[in-house]
Design a protein around this motif. Structure first.
Motif, PDB file in Angstrom:
ATOM      1  N   VAL A   1       0.840  -1.204   0.000  1.00  0.00           N
ATOM      2  CA  VAL A   1       0.000   0.000   0.000  1.00  0.00           C
ATOM      3  C   VAL A   1       0.871   1.250   0.000  1.00  0.00           C
ATOM      4  O   VAL A   1       0.568   2.232  -0.681  1.00  0.00           O
ATOM      5  CB  VAL A   1      -0.942   0.000   1.218  1.00  0.00           C
ATOM      6  N   GLY A   2       1.986   1.217   0.748  1.00  0.00           N
ATOM      7  CA  GLY A   2       2.863   2.369   0.788  1.00  0.00           C
ATOM      8  C   GLY A   2       3.509   2.656  -0.551  1.00  0.00           C
ATOM      9  O   GLY A   2       3.493   3.796  -1.039  1.00  0.00           O
ATOM     10  N   VAL A   3       4.073   1.621  -1.177  1.00  0.00           N
ATOM     11  CA  VAL A   3       4.735   1.806  -2.473  1.00  0.00           C
ATOM     12  C   VAL A   3       3.745   2.303  -3.520  1.00  0.00           C
ATOM     13  O   VAL A   3       4.071   3.151  -4.353  1.00  0.00           O
ATOM     14  CB  VAL A   3       5.408   0.495  -2.927  1.00  0.00           C
ATOM     15  N   CYS A   4       2.518   1.783  -3.470  1.00  0.00           N
ATOM     16  CA  CYS A   4       1.512   2.183  -4.458  1.00  0.00           C
ATOM     17  C   CYS A   4       0.690   3.386  -3.997  1.00  0.00           C
ATOM     18  O   CYS A   4      -0.253   3.795  -4.689  1.00  0.00           O
ATOM     19  CB  CYS A   4       0.573   1.007  -4.751  1.00  0.00           C
ATOM     20  N   GLY A   5       1.049   3.952  -2.847  1.00  0.00           N
ATOM     21  CA  GLY A   5       0.266   5.047  -2.286  1.00  0.00           C
ATOM     22  C   GLY A   5       0.349   6.335  -3.051  1.00  0.00           C
ATOM     23  O   GLY A   5      -0.446   7.245  -2.824  1.00  0.00           O
ATOM     24  N   ASN A   6       1.338   6.462  -3.987  1.00  0.00           N
ATOM     25  CA  ASN A   6       1.452   7.735  -4.702  1.00  0.00           C
ATOM     26  C   ASN A   6       0.268   7.999  -5.614  1.00  0.00           C
ATOM     27  O   ASN A   6       0.182   9.066  -6.216  1.00  0.00           O
ATOM     28  CB  ASN A   6       2.762   7.792  -5.495  1.00  0.00           C
ATOM     29  N   VAL A   7      -0.667   7.020  -5.725  1.00  0.00           N
ATOM     30  CA  VAL A   7      -1.902   7.291  -6.446  1.00  0.00           C
ATOM     31  C   VAL A   7      -2.645   8.452  -5.788  1.00  0.00           C
ATOM     32  O   VAL A   7      -3.442   9.153  -6.431  1.00  0.00           O
ATOM     33  CB  VAL A   7      -2.774   6.018  -6.498  1.00  0.00           C
ATOM     34  N   MET A   8      -2.383   8.673  -4.488  1.00  0.00           N
ATOM     35  CA  MET A   8      -2.977   9.805  -3.769  1.00  0.00           C
ATOM     36  C   MET A   8      -2.048  11.010  -3.734  1.00  0.00           C
ATOM     37  O   MET A   8      -2.298  11.966  -3.011  1.00  0.00           O
ATOM     38  CB  MET A   8      -3.294   9.401  -2.327  1.00  0.00           C
ATOM     39  N   SER A   9      -0.948  10.943  -4.474  1.00  0.00           N
ATOM     40  CA  SER A   9       0.055  11.984  -4.464  1.00  0.00           C
ATOM     41  C   SER A   9       0.619  12.143  -3.050  1.00  0.00           C
ATOM     42  O   SER A   9       0.764  11.164  -2.323  1.00  0.00           O
ATOM     43  CB  SER A   9      -0.544  13.301  -4.985  1.00  0.00           C
ATOM     44  N   ASP A  10       0.915  13.368  -2.630  1.00  0.00           N
ATOM     45  CA  ASP A  10       1.568  13.581  -1.339  1.00  0.00           C
ATOM     46  C   ASP A  10       0.673  13.234  -0.146  1.00  0.00           C
ATOM     47  O   ASP A  10       1.163  13.102   0.975  1.00  0.00           O
ATOM     48  CB  ASP A  10       2.017  15.045  -1.217  1.00  0.00           C
TER      49      ASP A  10
ATOM     50  N   ALA B   1       8.251   4.996   5.072  1.00  0.00           N
ATOM     51  CA  ALA B   1       9.405   4.576   4.275  1.00  0.00           C
ATOM     52  C   ALA B   1       8.972   4.007   2.932  1.00  0.00           C
ATOM     53  O   ALA B   1       9.548   4.332   1.885  1.00  0.00           O
ATOM     54  CB  ALA B   1      10.226   3.548   5.047  1.00  0.00           C
ATOM     55  N   ALA B   2       7.951   3.148   2.939  1.00  0.00           N
ATOM     56  CA  ALA B   2       7.483   2.548   1.690  1.00  0.00           C
ATOM     57  C   ALA B   2       6.894   3.606   0.760  1.00  0.00           C
ATOM     58  O   ALA B   2       7.139   3.593  -0.450  1.00  0.00           O
ATOM     59  CB  ALA B   2       6.445   1.469   1.990  1.00  0.00           C
ATOM     60  N   ALA B   3       6.124   4.535   1.341  1.00  0.00           N
ATOM     61  CA  ALA B   3       5.495   5.573   0.526  1.00  0.00           C
ATOM     62  C   ALA B   3       6.533   6.516  -0.072  1.00  0.00           C
ATOM     63  O   ALA B   3       6.379   6.978  -1.206  1.00  0.00           O
ATOM     64  CB  ALA B   3       4.492   6.369   1.360  1.00  0.00           C
ATOM     65  N   GLY B   4       7.606   6.796   0.670  1.00  0.00           N
ATOM     66  CA  GLY B   4       8.605   7.748   0.191  1.00  0.00           C
ATOM     67  C   GLY B   4       9.675   7.121  -0.674  1.00  0.00           C
ATOM     68  O   GLY B   4       9.970   7.610  -1.771  1.00  0.00           O
ATOM     69  N   ALA B   5      10.261   6.016  -0.214  1.00  0.00           N
ATOM     70  CA  ALA B   5      11.366   5.397  -0.952  1.00  0.00           C
ATOM     71  C   ALA B   5      10.898   4.776  -2.263  1.00  0.00           C
ATOM     72  O   ALA B   5      11.687   4.627  -3.196  1.00  0.00           O
ATOM     73  CB  ALA B   5      12.053   4.342  -0.086  1.00  0.00           C
ATOM     74  N   GLY B   6       9.617   4.427  -2.349  1.00  0.00           N
ATOM     75  CA  GLY B   6       9.085   3.868  -3.585  1.00  0.00           C
ATOM     76  C   GLY B   6       8.126   4.806  -4.286  1.00  0.00           C
ATOM     77  O   GLY B   6       7.269   4.370  -5.052  1.00  0.00           O
ATOM     78  N   TYR B   7       8.294   6.096  -4.072  1.00  0.00           N
ATOM     79  CA  TYR B   7       7.297   7.075  -4.503  1.00  0.00           C
ATOM     80  C   TYR B   7       7.087   7.107  -6.014  1.00  0.00           C
ATOM     81  O   TYR B   7       5.991   7.359  -6.489  1.00  0.00           O
ATOM     82  CB  TYR B   7       7.701   8.470  -4.013  1.00  0.00           C
ATOM     83  N   SER B   8       8.114   6.862  -6.798  1.00  0.00           N
ATOM     84  CA  SER B   8       8.008   7.045  -8.251  1.00  0.00           C
ATOM     85  C   SER B   8       7.528   5.821  -9.002  1.00  0.00           C
ATOM     86  O   SER B   8       7.531   5.816 -10.230  1.00  0.00           O
ATOM     87  CB  SER B   8       9.370   7.478  -8.828  1.00  0.00           C
ATOM     88  N   THR B   9       7.142   4.759  -8.302  1.00  0.00           N
ATOM     89  CA  THR B   9       6.686   3.563  -9.011  1.00  0.00           C
ATOM     90  C   THR B   9       5.310   3.161  -8.511  1.00  0.00           C
ATOM     91  O   THR B   9       4.865   3.593  -7.452  1.00  0.00           O
ATOM     92  CB  THR B   9       7.689   2.404  -8.816  1.00  0.00           C
ATOM     93  N   ASN B  10       4.640   2.322  -9.312  1.00  0.00           N
ATOM     94  CA  ASN B  10       3.287   1.898  -8.964  1.00  0.00           C
ATOM     95  C   ASN B  10       2.856   0.827  -9.953  1.00  0.00           C
ATOM     96  O   ASN B  10       3.356   0.797 -11.084  1.00  0.00           O
ATOM     97  CB  ASN B  10       2.309   3.076  -9.041  1.00  0.00           C
ATOM     98  N   VAL B  11       1.949  -0.052  -9.550  1.00  0.00           N
ATOM     99  CA  VAL B  11       1.397  -1.011 -10.508  1.00  0.00           C
ATOM    100  C   VAL B  11       0.314  -0.347 -11.348  1.00  0.00           C
ATOM    101  O   VAL B  11      -0.091  -0.879 -12.387  1.00  0.00           O
ATOM    102  CB  VAL B  11       0.816  -2.244  -9.788  1.00  0.00           C
ATOM    103  N   LEU B  12      -0.176   0.807 -10.900  1.00  0.00           N
ATOM    104  CA  LEU B  12      -1.170   1.575 -11.645  1.00  0.00           C
ATOM    105  C   LEU B  12      -0.495   2.725 -12.378  1.00  0.00           C
ATOM    106  O   LEU B  12       0.628   3.118 -12.063  1.00  0.00           O
ATOM    107  CB  LEU B  12      -2.238   2.131 -10.697  1.00  0.00           C
ATOM    108  N   VAL B  13      -1.181   3.274 -13.357  1.00  0.00           N
ATOM    109  CA  VAL B  13      -0.729   4.491 -14.025  1.00  0.00           C
ATOM    110  C   VAL B  13      -1.298   5.673 -13.253  1.00  0.00           C
ATOM    111  O   VAL B  13      -2.514   5.744 -13.021  1.00  0.00           O
ATOM    112  CB  VAL B  13      -1.199   4.527 -15.490  1.00  0.00           C
ATOM    113  N   THR B  14      -0.455   6.582 -12.827  1.00  0.00           N
ATOM    114  CA  THR B  14      -0.878   7.685 -11.975  1.00  0.00           C
ATOM    115  C   THR B  14      -0.527   9.030 -12.594  1.00  0.00           C
ATOM    116  O   THR B  14       0.097   9.101 -13.660  1.00  0.00           O
ATOM    117  CB  THR B  14      -0.212   7.583 -10.589  1.00  0.00           C
ATOM    118  N   SER B  15      -0.883  10.087 -11.894  1.00  0.00           N
ATOM    119  CA  SER B  15      -0.583  11.425 -12.381  1.00  0.00           C
ATOM    120  C   SER B  15       0.925  11.676 -12.437  1.00  0.00           C
ATOM    121  O   SER B  15       1.391  12.517 -13.218  1.00  0.00           O
ATOM    122  CB  SER B  15      -1.258  12.479 -11.490  1.00  0.00           C
ATOM    123  N   ILE B  16       1.705  10.969 -11.629  1.00  0.00           N
ATOM    124  CA  ILE B  16       3.158  11.119 -11.678  1.00  0.00           C
ATOM    125  C   ILE B  16       3.691  10.657 -13.026  1.00  0.00           C
ATOM    126  O   ILE B  16       4.577  11.292 -13.612  1.00  0.00           O
ATOM    127  CB  ILE B  16       3.821  10.323 -10.536  1.00  0.00           C
TER     128      ILE B  16
END
Length: 525
Positions: free
Chosen positions: A134-143, A173-188
């Motif tokens: 959830v942390g690594v893929c959390g960037n779907v919510m941005s910051d 740590a998971a949300a920050g260190a893995g911020y640029s990757t995701n299994v989904l396509v996001t706004s990033i």
């Protein structure tokens, strides 16, 4: 026995952190930084134009004469194109529509409920890995991920009889260190793709078009592996360490005006209405996916290219922004209607407005980013730097994977001081995308390599504003904790994430695997 650091160690740590903070504090804010860089390019381009500097792009017969901004032609170009440079900044075209849809999914409560459902359904032994994923893929919510995920992870850890601080720090740590990757396509992905696309115009062979799915295959592999790694580090390194250090498992809460403990409003438990809304959302999402798949894949679909396929170019790949928009807006609206967070039609555009309001800092910075990219390309300075840099790399024989590793290190170090991924990528893409393209690498691959450096180190820099938020949460359990405590516990995530992420990139490189639909590593032709 406690393993708290000795005074000597603490002193060395404090000095190191103080040094980073002093250097970082000397950097201006992103708007001021790129305004300064705009001025530097303006002066440099004018001096180079007066000196008659020119450059020839390898593979092209065209000779580019450097144009100075502080010349008659330069000043008239700027005054005539100020608005175009801003509105035409490619990231705005892709980011804003996706942002509107993600905003509805977030403001309606869908993203938060989805995260809580993922936490709540995980067994005790699997909690660290659920937090990691959830942390690594959390960037779907941005910051927002930095604020929502850590305290929720702490709650579910405590409810399961595990150390809540391990969940708190592990989620961050998971949300920050893995911020640029995701299994989904996001706004990033849309943001990075827009920036990359904006700097390839000078190239005789720009490679395959870069769009929001250009790094998707690489992202899926990286997200899954890094999520498992995050879970392992939480379970085997972080939790045992905070336990040995005797960090309390109970919060020390301040009291509110009524004398009651002041606690966060977040709760890991879903209400019956939220569960019904998630079920309805799942059905709506499935119907949407099936409808899109049928529309795109039926024989004769207008989204196919002239050959009846989808690669390397097709209307389908040009419609990625629409697809991502639809896959967020439909579930978001359905969830809101069932959960009653959306009661009337006007609530949806209101959520659009809230999403744009959250994006205002980027929209302001985007003005100067657009001007910087435009003058960098128009003046020819970007072409000159790219050709000069590529030539230098070739002369010293550094055109293989060593150049990529050097790029990762530079991005990681700069990320300690420039936390904004869009600002850092704008700065680096203008130089490295053309440079690496001239020595044979796809722009999409350079963008994928940047993701490693953009994320791994941001959880150990005091310049990350969310470190202060995390420290506030941590002090509810450990009142004496400082930034040194946080950074020391998060350092294993930075080191391990960087090494494993670089290893994943290495495998893709040497096996020449596609990093996304239609995007590879080496330029063809």
């Amino acid at each position: 026995m406690s393993t708290s650091p000795t005074p000597a160690t603490t002193t060395r740590t404090d000095r190191f952190l103080a040094g980073i903070e002093r250097v970082g504090n000397k950097l201006p804010e992103p708007f001021a930084l790129f305004l300064i860089l705009f001025g530097v390019i303006a002066v440099a381009s004018t001096a180079m134009a007066w000196a008659g500097v020119s450059v020839q792009i390898p593979g092209s017969d065209e000779v580019i004469e450097i144009q100075g901004l502080f010349t008659a032609a330069g000043l008239t170009w700027l005054t005539a194109n100020l608005g175009v440079n801003y509105v035409g900044f490619p990231p705005l075209v892709t980011v804003l529509p996706i942002l509107l849809a993600v905003g509805v999914a977030e403001k309606s409560g869908l993203l938060g409920a989805g995260i809580r459902a993922a936490f709540g359904s995980a067994p005790r032994w699997a909690l660290p890995y659920a937090v990691g994923f959830v942390g690594v893929c959390g960037n779907v919510m941005s910051d927002t991920a930095f604020i929502v995920i850590p305290p929720l992870a702490a709650m579910v850890f405590r409810a399961a009889g595990r150390h809540p601080v391990a969940g708190l720090l592990g989620g961050f740590a998971a949300a920050g260190a893995g911020y640029s990757t995701n299994v989904l396509v996001t706004s990033i992905d849309a943001l990075f793709a827009g920036i990359t696309s904006s700097v390839v115009g000078i190239l005789p062979n720009p490679g395959a078009p870069v769009n929001p799915v250009s790094n998707w295959y690489f992202n899926i592999v990286a997200a899954i592996i890094l999520a498992c790694l995050a879970g392992f580090l939480i379970d085997k390194v972080l939790e045992p360490r905070v336990t040995r250090q005797g960090v309390p498992v109970e919060m020390t809460l301040e009291e509110d005006a009524d004398g009651e403990p002041a606690d966060t409003a977040l709760t890991a438990e879903l209400t019956p209405q939220e569960r019904r809304a998630l079920v309805g959302t799942g059905v709506a999402a499935l119907i949407t996916v099936v409808a899109l798949a049928v529309a795109f894949t039926v024989p004769g679909s207008p989204w196919r290219n002239e050959d009846g396929g989808f690669l390397p170019e097709s209307p389908l790949l040009d419609s990625i922004v629409f697809i991502v928009f639809t896959l967020f807006i439909v579930p978001g609206v359905v969830y809101g209607m069932v959960s009653r967070s959306i009661r009337r039609f006007e609530d949806v555009p209101a959520m659009f407005g809230q999403a744009l309001k959250d994006m205002l800092p980027f929209l302001v910075v985007a003005f100067i980013l657009g001007q910087f990219i435009a003058v960098f390309e128009w003046s020819g300075v970007g072409s000159w730097i790219a050709v000069t840099g590529a030539t230098a790399l070739e002369q010293i024989g550094l055109t293989g994977y060593g150049a990529i590793l050097g790029f990762l290190v530079v991005a990681s170090l700069l990320n300690l001081f420039i936390i904004s991924g869009s600002s850092l990528w704008t700065l680096m893409a203008a130089v490295f995308v053309p440079m690496f393209a001239l020595i044979g690498y796809e722009p999409a691959f350079t963008q994928a390599a940047f993701r490693v450096g953009d994320s791994a180190t941001q959880i150990i820099t005091p310049l990350n504003p969310y470190m202060v938020v995390l420290l506030t949460f941590l002090r509810r359990y450990e009142p004496e904790a400082g930034l040194g405590s946080v950074m020391a516990r998060l350092l294993p995530f930075t080191v391990c994430f960087w090494l494993v992420w670089a290893a994943i990139l290495t495998v893709f490189f040497f096996l020449d695997l596609p990093i996304g639909p239609g995007n590879g590593i080496f330029l063809q032709g």
